[in-house]
Design a protein around this motif. Structure first.
Motif, PDB file in Angstrom:
ATOM      1  N   ALA A  99       0.853  -1.189   0.000  1.00  0.00           N
ATOM      2  CA  ALA A  99       0.000   0.000   0.000  1.00  0.00           C
ATOM      3  C   ALA A  99       0.884   1.232   0.000  1.00  0.00           C
ATOM      4  O   ALA A  99       1.972   1.228   0.581  1.00  0.00           O
ATOM      5  N   GLY A 100       0.403   2.288  -0.648  1.00  0.00           N
ATOM      6  CA  GLY A 100       1.241   3.464  -0.798  1.00  0.00           C
ATOM      7  C   GLY A 100       0.524   4.756  -0.491  1.00  0.00           C
ATOM      8  O   GLY A 100      -0.668   4.784  -0.160  1.00  0.00           O
ATOM      9  N   ALA A 101       1.283   5.840  -0.645  1.00  0.00           N
ATOM     10  CA  ALA A 101       0.737   7.168  -0.413  1.00  0.00           C
ATOM     11  C   ALA A 101      -0.227   7.583  -1.510  1.00  0.00           C
ATOM     12  O   ALA A 101      -0.905   8.608  -1.379  1.00  0.00           O
ATOM     13  N   ASP A 102      -0.302   6.818  -2.591  1.00  0.00           N
ATOM     14  CA  ASP A 102      -1.254   7.099  -3.665  1.00  0.00           C
ATOM     15  C   ASP A 102      -2.643   6.533  -3.378  1.00  0.00           C
ATOM     16  O   ASP A 102      -3.538   6.633  -4.227  1.00  0.00           O
ATOM     17  N   GLY A 103      -2.823   5.898  -2.203  1.00  0.00           N
ATOM     18  CA  GLY A 103      -4.127   5.360  -1.833  1.00  0.00           C
ATOM     19  C   GLY A 103      -4.481   4.059  -2.509  1.00  0.00           C
ATOM     20  O   GLY A 103      -5.642   3.651  -2.514  1.00  0.00           O
ATOM     21  N   GLU A 104      -3.490   3.358  -3.057  1.00  0.00           N
ATOM     22  CA  GLU A 104      -3.734   2.130  -3.816  1.00  0.00           C
ATOM     23  C   GLU A 104      -3.177   0.925  -3.072  1.00  0.00           C
ATOM     24  O   GLU A 104      -2.125   1.006  -2.434  1.00  0.00           O
ATOM     25  N   ILE A 105      -3.896  -0.195  -3.165  1.00  0.00           N
ATOM     26  CA  ILE A 105      -3.455  -1.472  -2.602  1.00  0.00           C
ATOM     27  C   ILE A 105      -3.258  -2.440  -3.755  1.00  0.00           C
ATOM     28  O   ILE A 105      -4.109  -2.552  -4.637  1.00  0.00           O
ATOM     29  N   ILE A 106      -2.118  -3.142  -3.752  1.00  0.00           N
ATOM     30  CA  ILE A 106      -1.797  -4.096  -4.812  1.00  0.00           C
ATOM     31  C   ILE A 106      -1.428  -5.428  -4.177  1.00  0.00           C
ATOM     32  O   ILE A 106      -0.638  -5.469  -3.224  1.00  0.00           O
ATOM     33  N   LEU A 107      -1.978  -6.509  -4.696  1.00  0.00           N
ATOM     34  CA  LEU A 107      -1.616  -7.865  -4.298  1.00  0.00           C
ATOM     35  C   LEU A 107      -0.691  -8.424  -5.369  1.00  0.00           C
ATOM     36  O   LEU A 107      -1.081  -8.567  -6.530  1.00  0.00           O
TER      37      LEU A 107
END
Length: 411
Positions: A33-41
């Motif tokens: 998860a990042g500061a861009d508000g995105e979650i990636i699996l």
């Protein structure tokens, strides 16, 4: 010899990677998860995305943790905690298909969270209980939540405390024990059964991250602003059990290996370091020319790889042991590797061998900073020696490095 620890770069984020979490039942999947508000699996062997949640939070995501094999908790600066279902489906609002060109998972509709939990301040950290449907969050107060309720079931504070919690973790064995670090340079142990703080230490500089040892339940690792890492035994918190020096800037993250014999750290000096437990120096530094400040580090589930998330939005995959050969080893290769290891152990005190063992290739900026840091350390030591020489006999005594990090204990 001729070790190349860097293996791959996992792209996808457009801003700082603030958190990385291992999937409990898998050696191949991690979530970021990042500061861009995105979650990636991510799928590590295939180097592809299993799932992407491009607008999981409106603002920066500050912490994630798995709440089970297929559920993920995330918290952010938007004062929300969200519970996500990570099961890959092919129908409904959370449909997911594979791109024919890249083979990556692409959302064709925005996935919705299973539950929403509203807070009164921005959240900085989150962790899930190992046995119960409970999780804890850290903001200007430590809160314990039940997954089946929309509001916190308890607020845990320390009297006369104005801290903002930076990180928190449940103990892996004593599951009711919760450890936190705060902006007021404190390390606190809470018991969620009583809702009170049991122990509270004040450090010289604040600790940015903490991690519990998986093999020694009473040992906790702290990554500090004073460029060091320290391990503490919670049964005796008067001194640190070991201080690890090598970084030349604040240490921002740390994580234990599943074997409990090693741990990894990432720092403001743009390096990732792998340490051996009990050995305060001689870490393996990893860096690349494009890597910026490292905010998250984690070991893989099989303890063979290290992952780091940095300021420019990349997640890098490294070998935990730089010269280790990947793949299946034959009997002859295994015996040759063991023989070389025994030779290194036998001749480690030879001047030429020890010089090679100590040699670390680092960027020029780090070498210059290290020289300045060494000069300042020597000047400080000389000042202490002079003060001790010119004072009354027995009035001042040298203070061990393990005791310098602690200022006092609050009660």
């Amino acid at each position: 010899m001729f070790a190349k620890p860097f293996m791959a770069s996992l792209e996808g984020h457009s801003d700082t990677v603030n958190a990385i979490a291992r999937k409990p039942d898998s050696l191949a999947a991690i979530a970021s998860a990042g500061a861009d508000g995105e979650i990636i699996l991510h799928d590590l062997p295939q180097r592809r995305h299993l799932m992407r949640l491009p607008h999981a939070h409106e603002r920066s995501i500050t912490g994630i943790c798995f709440a089970g094999p297929d559920r993920l908790l995330s918290c952010g600066a938007d004062q929300l905690v969200k519970l996500w279902d990570l099961k890959v489906t092919t129908d409904g609002d959370d449909a997911l298909v594979l791109d024919e060109e890249t083979g990556e998972g692409i959302n064709i509709a925005q996935k919705k969270p299973l539950s929403l939990y509203h807070g009164k301040a921005a959240f900085n950290a989150i962790d899930h209980h190992r046995a119960s449907p409970l999780f804890a969050t850290g903001s200007n107060v430590v809160q314990v939540w039940d997954e089946n309720k929309t509001s916190a079931i308890s607020n845990i504070t320390f009297a006369s405390s104005n801290e903002t919690v930076i990180s928190l973790k449940f103990n892996l064995t004593e599951q009711s024990v919760l450890a936190t670090t705060g902006t007021d340079r404190t390390f606190t142990l809470y018991d969620i059964r009583t809702g009170k703080a049991e122990r509270r230490l004040v450090f010289e500089l604040r600790a940015n991250a903490l991690s519990w040892s998986p093999m020694m339940p009473t040992v906790v690792l702290l990554a500090s602003e004073d460029h060091t890492l320290s391990t503490f035994d919670i049964r005796k918190l008067s001194t640190a059990t070991q201080v690890y020096k090598g970084h030349v800037a604040p240490v921002m993250s740390c994580d234990w290996s599943p074997t409990g014999t090693e741990f990894v750290s990432g720092g403001w000096d743009r390096t990732v370091r792998v340490w051996t437990e009990g050995k305060g120096s001689g870490s393996e530094p990893y860096f690349t020319k494009r890597m910026q400040r490292v905010f998250s580090t984690i070991f893989s589930g099989d303890a063979r790889y290290v992952l780091s998330g940095s300021d420019e939005g990349n997640i890098r995959l490294w070998k935990a042991h730089p010269s280790e050969k990947l793949g299946i080893l034959t009997g002859k290769e295994q015996s040759t590797r063991d023989y070389r290891t025994q030779l290194r152990e036998k001749w480690k005190y030879d001047p030429d061998v020890s010089r090679i063992e100590r040699k670390r290739f680092l960027p020029r900026a780090i070498h210059q900073t290290r020289k300045l840091h060494t000069t300042m350390t020597r000047a400080r030591q000389t000042k202490e020696d002079n003060r001790r020489i010119h004072s009354r006999l027995g009035e001042t005594k040298p203070k061990p490095e393990k005791s310098k990090v602690i200022i006092a204990e609050q009660s």
